[in-house]
Design a protein around this motif. Structure first.
Motif, mmCIF file in Angstrom:
data_model
loop_
_atom_site.group_PDB
_atom_site.id
_atom_site.type_symbol
_atom_site.label_atom_id
_atom_site.label_comp_id
_atom_site.label_asym_id
_atom_site.label_seq_id
_atom_site.Cartn_x
_atom_site.Cartn_y
_atom_site.Cartn_z
ATOM 1 N N THR A 202 37.025 15.006 53.892
ATOM 2 C CA THR A 202 36.357 14.043 53.008
ATOM 3 C C THR A 202 37.117 13.797 51.708
ATOM 4 O OG1 THR A 202 34.971 15.845 52.156
ATOM 5 C CG2 THR A 202 34.044 14.499 53.917
ATOM 6 N N HIS A 203 37.940 14.765 51.278
ATOM 7 C CA HIS A 203 38.678 14.546 50.033
ATOM 8 C C HIS A 203 39.717 13.442 50.195
ATOM 9 C CE1 HIS A 203 40.873 17.638 52.270
ATOM 10 N NE2 HIS A 203 41.968 17.229 51.674
ATOM 11 N N TYR A 204 40.247 13.235 51.428
ATOM 12 C CA TYR A 204 41.136 12.104 51.679
ATOM 13 C C TYR A 204 40.419 10.810 51.324
ATOM 14 C CZ TYR A 204 44.770 14.453 54.531
ATOM 15 O OH TYR A 204 45.807 15.213 54.961
ATOM 16 N N LEU A 205 39.199 10.683 51.840
ATOM 17 C CA LEU A 205 38.438 9.455 51.667
ATOM 18 C C LEU A 205 38.096 9.218 50.202
ATOM 19 C CD1 LEU A 205 37.116 7.057 53.034
ATOM 20 C CD2 LEU A 205 35.104 8.486 53.467
ATOM 21 N N ARG A 206 37.630 10.245 49.500
ATOM 22 C CA ARG A 206 37.307 10.105 48.075
ATOM 23 C C ARG A 206 38.516 9.617 47.293
ATOM 24 N NH1 ARG A 206 34.925 15.251 48.730
ATOM 25 N NH2 ARG A 206 36.619 16.194 47.528
ATOM 26 N N LEU A 207 39.660 10.199 47.595
ATOM 27 C CA LEU A 207 40.887 9.863 46.868
ATOM 28 C C LEU A 207 41.270 8.401 47.090
ATOM 29 C CD1 LEU A 207 42.924 11.424 45.096
ATOM 30 C CD2 LEU A 207 44.299 11.728 47.140
ATOM 31 N N TYR A 208 41.242 7.943 48.338
ATOM 32 C CA TYR A 208 41.668 6.579 48.633
ATOM 33 C C TYR A 208 40.640 5.541 48.224
ATOM 34 C CZ TYR A 208 46.117 7.694 50.738
ATOM 35 O OH TYR A 208 47.423 8.086 50.908
ATOM 36 N N ILE A 209 39.359 5.892 48.225
ATOM 37 C CA ILE A 209 38.344 4.996 47.666
ATOM 38 C C ILE A 209 38.625 4.800 46.184
ATOM 39 C CG2 ILE A 209 35.921 4.837 46.982
ATOM 40 C CD1 ILE A 209 36.217 4.054 49.848
ATOM 41 N N ASN A 210 38.974 5.883 45.499
ATOM 42 C CA ASN A 210 39.303 5.787 44.074
ATOM 43 C C ASN A 210 40.541 4.922 43.856
ATOM 44 O OD1 ASN A 210 39.056 6.664 41.213
ATOM 45 N ND2 ASN A 210 40.997 7.673 41.630
ATOM 46 N N TYR A 211 41.572 5.094 44.710
ATOM 47 C CA TYR A 211 42.770 4.253 44.604
ATOM 48 C C TYR A 211 42.396 2.776 44.705
ATOM 49 C CZ TYR A 211 45.889 8.279 45.483
ATOM 50 O OH TYR A 211 46.582 9.458 45.410
ATOM 51 N N LEU A 212 41.593 2.433 45.722
ATOM 52 C CA LEU A 212 41.223 1.026 45.920
ATOM 53 C C LEU A 212 40.435 0.486 44.738
ATOM 54 C CD1 LEU A 212 40.228 0.743 49.694
ATOM 55 C CD2 LEU A 212 42.190 -0.287 48.546
ATOM 56 N N ARG A 213 39.497 1.276 44.242
ATOM 57 C CA ARG A 213 38.706 0.815 43.100
ATOM 58 C C ARG A 213 39.581 0.565 41.880
ATOM 59 N NH1 ARG A 213 33.528 4.893 43.960
ATOM 60 N NH2 ARG A 213 32.220 3.405 45.136
ATOM 61 N N GLN A 214 40.542 1.443 41.654
ATOM 62 C CA GLN A 214 41.438 1.260 40.516
ATOM 63 C C GLN A 214 42.234 -0.034 40.644
ATOM 64 O OE1 GLN A 214 41.680 3.132 37.732
ATOM 65 N NE2 GLN A 214 40.066 4.505 38.448
ATOM 66 N N LYS A 215 42.509 -0.449 41.868
ATOM 67 C CA LYS A 215 43.368 -1.613 42.087
ATOM 68 C C LYS A 215 42.609 -2.930 42.183
ATOM 69 C CE LYS A 215 47.198 0.883 44.248
ATOM 70 N NZ LYS A 215 48.069 1.057 45.432
ATOM 71 N N ILE A 216 41.378 -2.927 42.752
ATOM 72 C CA ILE A 216 40.712 -4.212 43.007
ATOM 73 C C ILE A 216 39.477 -4.461 42.166
ATOM 74 C CG2 ILE A 216 41.549 -4.121 45.399
ATOM 75 C CD1 ILE A 216 38.620 -3.707 46.271
ATOM 76 N N GLU A 217 38.908 -3.432 41.555
ATOM 77 C CA GLU A 217 37.671 -3.615 40.790
ATOM 78 C C GLU A 217 37.980 -4.063 39.358
ATOM 79 O OE1 GLU A 217 34.592 -3.374 41.811
ATOM 80 O OE2 GLU A 217 34.585 -2.118 43.613
ATOM 81 N N PRO A 218 37.194 -5.021 38.806
ATOM 82 C CA PRO A 218 37.372 -5.380 37.398
ATOM 83 C C PRO A 218 37.112 -4.186 36.480
ATOM 84 C CG PRO A 218 36.017 -6.999 38.546
ATOM 85 C CD PRO A 218 36.187 -5.854 39.484
ATOM 86 N N ASP A 219 36.110 -3.362 36.826
ATOM 87 C CA ASP A 219 35.791 -2.151 36.080
ATOM 88 C C ASP A 219 35.556 -1.036 37.101
ATOM 89 O OD1 ASP A 219 34.872 -0.083 34.536
ATOM 90 O OD2 ASP A 219 33.148 -1.153 33.705
ATOM 91 N N PRO A 220 36.569 -0.204 37.373
ATOM 92 C CA PRO A 220 36.431 0.828 38.399
ATOM 93 C C PRO A 220 35.284 1.801 38.156
ATOM 94 C CG PRO A 220 38.733 0.549 37.779
ATOM 95 C CD PRO A 220 37.920 -0.243 36.795
ATOM 96 N N SER A 221 34.893 1.980 36.888
ATOM 97 C CA SER A 221 33.784 2.892 36.600
ATOM 98 C C SER A 221 32.435 2.297 36.966
ATOM 99 C CB SER A 221 33.791 3.282 35.112
ATOM 100 O OG SER A 221 33.529 2.144 34.296
ATOM 101 N N GLN A 222 32.382 0.974 37.129
ATOM 102 C CA GLN A 222 31.165 0.273 37.546
ATOM 103 C C GLN A 222 31.526 -0.646 38.718
ATOM 104 O OE1 GLN A 222 28.085 0.754 36.237
ATOM 105 N NE2 GLN A 222 28.866 2.277 34.781
ATOM 106 N N PRO A 223 31.797 -0.074 39.883
ATOM 107 C CA PRO A 223 32.294 -0.884 41.003
ATOM 108 C C PRO A 223 31.302 -1.945 41.465
ATOM 109 C CG PRO A 223 31.715 1.331 41.733
ATOM 110 C CD PRO A 223 31.655 1.343 40.245
ATOM 111 N N ARG A 224 31.825 -3.121 41.758
ATOM 112 C CA ARG A 224 30.992 -4.206 42.279
ATOM 113 C C ARG A 224 31.284 -4.496 43.746
ATOM 114 N NH1 ARG A 224 33.561 -9.762 39.674
ATOM 115 N NH2 ARG A 224 32.807 -8.819 37.742
#
Length: 257
Positions: A202-224
């Motif tokens: 599961t840590h693989y998934l958490r890490l890559y979800i975070n990568y994607l949020r950092q790249k595509i979300e306007p505000d990664p701390s408040q993902p839309r």
């Protein structure tokens, strides 16, 4: 101990570079990989590995973490400055912090020593399958005014800028977007993106979800776009069903309150 080959997956010989300061470890891995039909090269330290990567252009690198002078993490950082070659880290410690550090630096997988030849070959084949299998879908998808995704051309536009994604990030985004509005469990995503044998990582998934949020979300701390379903998994916002507009309105109301 030499193992019985799993299966000849392809007639094309894939090139594997083994980087380890212990000659007996290199010899053990080489013997078993050659039985599987791989073409094998060796390097005894990080600097030699960097030269070998330029010289032989391997399809995958097996990189030991605990090496003198320049360890595996430092070597990986230098590799990633010039190459996207898949890397599997070898480590004697099952410490999750070490594994996460390697993944954050750009490793594709890790194997903990001692390991069986069958386990290593299985991991190598899984990584090569992920690299070889593109994520495809029809045409460009405009999520909203901020985000557009084109899986065919492998282009993401976020906030007017083209964003670069790694192969694993593409596959993860593809499965999320293709199931927009549906919650995908941790196990389901891990099996689809990494392979069935990774369903507990599961840590693989958490890490890559975070990568994607950092790249595509306007505000990664408040993902839309990539939403967390606590204790279950993740889902991509139902952008076709109006959920995204409702979330934007709520965010605007909160900021104006």
């Amino acid at each position: 101990m030499v193992h019985t080959p799993i299966r000849p997956e392809t007639s094309e010989r894939r090139r594997i570079l083994i980087v380890d300061d212990e000659a007996r470890v290199r010899q053990f891995i080489r013997l078993n990989l050659e039985l599987e039909g791989f073409e094998v090269f060796e390097a005894s330290n990080g600097l030699e590995a960097l030269e070998k990567i330029k010289e032989v252009l391997p399809d995958l690198v097996i990189l030991d973490v605990m090496m003198p002078e320049m360890d595996g993490f430092e070597t990986l950082e230098l590799i990633r400055e010039t190459s996207g070659v898949p890397v599997i880290m070898l480590t004697v410690r099952a410490d999750e912090a070490d594994k996460v550090r390697g993944l954050e630096l750009g490793a594709d997988d890790y194997v903990t020593k001692p390991f069986s030849p069958r386990e290593l070959v299985s991991r190598i084949r899984a990584v090569l399958r992920r690299v070889d299998t593109p994520a495809t879908a029809g045409g460009a998808i405009q999520i909203d005014d901020y985000l557009t995704i084109d899986f065919n051309r492998r282009v993401v536009i976020a906030g007017g800028k083209e964003i670069k994604l790694r192969p694993t990030e593409w596959r993860l985004l593809y499965h999320l977007v293709n199931n927009a509005g549906r919650t995908m469990t941790h196990e389901n995503l891990l099996a689809k993106v990494w392979g069935y044998e990774y369903r507990d990582e599961t840590h693989y998934l958490r890490l890559y979800i975070n990568y994607l949020r950092q790249k595509i979300e306007p505000d990664p701390s408040q993902p839309r776009y990539i939403l967390t379903e606590r204790g279950v998994g993740y889902r991509f916002v139902d952008f076709r069903g109006g959920e995204l507009e409702r979330l934007k309105r709520r965010a605007a109301e909160r900021s104006g309150a």
